[in-house]
Design an enzyme around this catalytic site. Structure first.
Site, PDB file in Angstrom:
ATOM      1  N   PRO A 118       0.802  -1.229   0.000  1.00 44.10           N
ATOM      2  CA  PRO A 118       0.000   0.000   0.000  1.00 44.10           C
ATOM      3  C   PRO A 118       0.833   1.276   0.000  1.00 44.10           C
ATOM      4  CG  PRO A 118       0.119  -0.922   2.208  1.00 44.10           C
ATOM      5  CD  PRO A 118       0.813  -1.903   1.307  1.00 44.10           C
ATOM      6  N   ARG A 125      -1.014   4.927  -1.010  1.00 45.58           N
ATOM      7  CA  ARG A 125      -2.032   5.939  -0.698  1.00 45.58           C
ATOM      8  C   ARG A 125      -2.706   5.695   0.660  1.00 45.58           C
ATOM      9  NH1 ARG A 125      -4.878   8.453  -4.898  1.00 45.58           N
ATOM     10  NH2 ARG A 125      -4.344   6.710  -6.236  1.00 45.58           N
ATOM     11  N   TYR A 129      -6.068  13.774 -13.416  1.00 40.73           N
ATOM     12  CA  TYR A 129      -7.078  12.701 -13.334  1.00 40.73           C
ATOM     13  C   TYR A 129      -8.486  13.206 -13.052  1.00 40.73           C
ATOM     14  CZ  TYR A 129      -2.657  10.618 -11.625  1.00 40.73           C
ATOM     15  OH  TYR A 129      -1.356  10.266 -11.419  1.00 40.73           O
ATOM     16  N   CYS A 148      -0.273  29.727 -14.476  1.00 40.00           N
ATOM     17  CA  CYS A 148      -0.722  30.329 -15.721  1.00 40.00           C
ATOM     18  C   CYS A 148      -1.263  29.230 -16.628  1.00 40.00           C
ATOM     19  CB  CYS A 148       0.463  31.046 -16.350  1.00 40.00           C
ATOM     20  SG  CYS A 148      -0.081  32.299 -17.467  1.00 40.00           S
ATOM     21  N   GLU A 149      -2.437  28.711 -16.264  1.00 36.27           N
ATOM     22  CA  GLU A 149      -2.974  27.526 -16.921  1.00 36.27           C
ATOM     23  C   GLU A 149      -4.452  27.438 -16.535  1.00 36.27           C
ATOM     24  OE1 GLU A 149      -0.402  25.309 -18.214  1.00 36.27           O
ATOM     25  OE2 GLU A 149      -1.896  23.939 -18.992  1.00 36.27           O
TER      26      GLU A 149
HETATM   27  N1  LLP Z   1       2.757  -1.138  -6.070  1.00 39.39           N
HETATM   28  C1  LLP Z   1       2.953  -0.775  -7.328  1.00 39.39           C
HETATM   29  C2  LLP Z   1       3.739  -1.625  -8.208  1.00 39.39           C
HETATM   30  C3  LLP Z   1       2.426   0.425  -7.814  1.00 39.39           C
HETATM   31  O1  LLP Z   1       2.629   0.764  -9.076  1.00 39.39           O
HETATM   32  C4  LLP Z   1       1.693   1.262  -6.931  1.00 39.39           C
HETATM   33  C5  LLP Z   1       1.150   2.530  -7.418  1.00 39.39           C
HETATM   34  C6  LLP Z   1       1.520   0.845  -5.604  1.00 39.39           C
HETATM   35  C7  LLP Z   1       2.058  -0.372  -5.203  1.00 39.39           C
HETATM   36  C8  LLP Z   1       0.773   1.667  -4.604  1.00 39.39           C
HETATM   37  O2  LLP Z   1      -0.538   1.880  -4.959  1.00 39.39           O
HETATM   38  P1  LLP Z   1      -1.518   2.649  -3.952  1.00 39.39           P
HETATM   39  O3  LLP Z   1      -1.699   1.772  -2.728  1.00 39.39           O
HETATM   40  O4  LLP Z   1      -0.883   3.923  -3.582  1.00 39.39           O
HETATM   41  O5  LLP Z   1      -2.757   2.815  -4.716  1.00 39.39           O
HETATM   42  N2  LLP Z   1      -0.361   9.070  -9.146  1.00 39.39           N
HETATM   43  C9  LLP Z   1      -1.607   8.332  -9.047  1.00 39.39           C
HETATM   44  C10 LLP Z   1      -1.395   6.974  -8.442  1.00 39.39           C
HETATM   45  C11 LLP Z   1      -0.393   6.150  -9.202  1.00 39.39           C
HETATM   46  C12 LLP Z   1      -0.136   4.856  -8.537  1.00 39.39           C
HETATM   47  C13 LLP Z   1       1.041   4.220  -9.144  1.00 39.39           C
HETATM   48  N3  LLP Z   1       1.361   2.975  -8.583  1.00 39.39           N
HETATM   49  C14 LLP Z   1      -2.600   9.161  -8.252  1.00 39.39           C
HETATM   50  O6  LLP Z   1      -2.255  10.259  -7.828  1.00 39.39           O
HETATM   51  O7  LLP Z   1      -3.746   8.742  -8.065  1.00 39.39           O
END
Ligand code: LLP
Length: 433
Positions: free
Chosen positions: A292, A294, A335, A362-363
């Protein structure tokens, strides 16, 4: 009322985080400022371990996906809480090294690790590579040989599961740049190639189906597919798979209406299926790993801004501009990600209007929240955007040469800076005349 346990309202009607008045934080550290609650991060780590232990005893663990928010202090917390670590670049790896993170607990991800990054990882003693493609496999083998080492690897598999999330944060389907597809036979091929590499030791398999997911079903489906694949390769190549890493992706609350899965429910249901299937196929139960990002840090963070301008365009829209925006939080522009905001100075005021909260870049697309229900807002108010602990600081930029805000951590009721505010000097640091 709140979407994070770290938040509350004090007797002055001010928003608090970790028990500290957010308006005082804004005054002391300036705005914009990211603020995080250490207790909640630690608590989230502990909840994962509790649920994993309940579901698979000692045969499971969790890694912190440091892309969500990487800095020395947060990696120190993750290490102290017993987490492993997911890094995807030389920079994330270097941060882990400097934070004193135990390298044997680091998993090196990414779909295009350079030879330099691989060499750095091997020199530092990184425990595991999560292999994405055959070129990388050969590079890891060759560089491991140079250092007289055998590198443990997992293979990133695309289970072909379609999780309902934003297209850019979906990764488990066949049309993804990450990993090996099952349908095409490339997943089996890479195992056969790895068996020929003298300096590679096959440890396990990995998959990650996406991010901000609210359903258990796609995770269960992915786990089933992975166990089926373990059966296939165990029979075909007579190998045992020690580790199965099911990635991250668990959704958190950004809006009142978001309904995240409880860790116990998610982990319990997935592990039940894994146990049943391994038993049915007479396979060794692999060590189960979750990854995890996020869900460990997201709801532990808020961002505080000052309102500098309110522009009411009759019958069109009311813009409220703050002193930050897409440079510190690009998630709306990337997103269309939704957020909740409050006026930190009058946190229990009732909503009276719909406004669009805009940044200072500026966007035109530099929006933090479109059509937010808010109370009356005055120039000079402190605005708090909630659940900004993940993928905000880590995705921030210097667009328009805006210095990055500091990160203030609340530890035992005391705010302290864990990442300093950038200065204009920092902005020109690498410029050459
Ligand atoms: N493991 C791998 C291989 C990943 O690619 C990711 C996230 C995670 C774990 C962790 O995922 P999480 O638990 O955080 O969902 N920038 C995007 C999120 C991109 C996630 C990329 N990989 C956003 O702001 O929503």
């Amino acid at each position: 009322m709140f979407i994070s346990e770290a938040l509350n309202i004090n007797e002055k009607g001010h928003l608090t985080i970790g028990g500290v008045d957010s308006v005082d934080i804004a005054n002391e550290f300036g705005t914009p400022v990211y603020v995080m609650d250490e207790d909640l991060i630690r608590n989230n780590c502990q909840l994962y371990f509790k649920s994993i232990k309940k579901a698979c005893g000692e045969n499971g663990t969790a890694l912190y996906a440091s892309k969500a928010f990487s800095c020395l202090y947060v990696l120190k917390i993750a290490a102290e809480e017993g987490m492993g670590l997911d890094v995807v670049s030389g920079g994330e790896l270097y941060t882990a090294h400097k934070a004193g993170f135990p390298m044997d607990k680091v998993y090196f991800h990414g779909n295009n690790k350079t030879k330099d990054e691989i060499e750095l990882a091997i020199k530092l003693g990184v425990g595991h590579f999560v292999v994405d493609n055959k070129y990388e496999l050969y590079n890891i083998n060759e560089i491991s040989e140079k250092y007289n080492k055998v590198s443990g690897v997992l293979f990133r598999i695309k289970p072909g599961v379609d999780a309902h999330t934003h297209d850019f944060i979906r990764t488990g389907q066949i049309d993804s740049k990450f990993g090996f597809a099952l349908e095409t036979g490339e997943a089996e091929e890479i195992i056969s190639e790895a068996l020929k590499c003298k300096n590679i030791s096959i440890k396990g398999l990995h998959c990650h189906i996406g991010s901000q997911i609210f359903e258990v079903k796609p995770f269960i489906h992915a786990a089933e597919i992975m166990i089926d694949f373990i059966k296939t390769i165990s029979e075909k190549f007579s190998i045992e798979i020690d580790e199965l890493n099911l990635g991250g992706g668990f959704g958190i609350q950004y809006l009142d209406s978001d309904d995240p899965i409880g860790y116990d429910k998610y982990i319990g249901e997935v592990m039940t299926v894994v146990k049943e299937k391994t038993k049915e196929y007479n396979l060794k139960m692999p060590k189960m790993i979750l990854e995890p990002g996020r869900s460990l840090v997201g709801s532990a963070g808020i961002t505080l801004y000052k309102v500098g301008c309110v522009k009411d365009i009759p019958n069109v829209r009311k813009y409220v501009s703050v002193d930050g925006g897409m440079a510190d939080n690009p998630r709306y522009i990337m997103y269309n990600a939704p957020y909740t905001a409050l006026i930190a100075d009058r946190a229990d005021d009732k909503n009276t209007q719909t406004v669009t909260i805009a940044g200072k870049c500026c966007e035109s697309g530099d929006i933090l929240i479109k059509n937010a229900d808010m109370p009356d807002i005055k120039v000079g108010d402190t605005l708090a955007v909630l659940s900004t602990g993940a993928y905000n600081y880590s995705m921030s930029s210097n667009y328009n040469r805006i210095p990055k805000p500091p990160v203030v951590m609340i530890t035992n009721g005391k705010p302290h800076v864990i990442v300093k505010r950038e200065t204009y000097e920092d902005i020109i640091r690498n410029d050459v005349l």
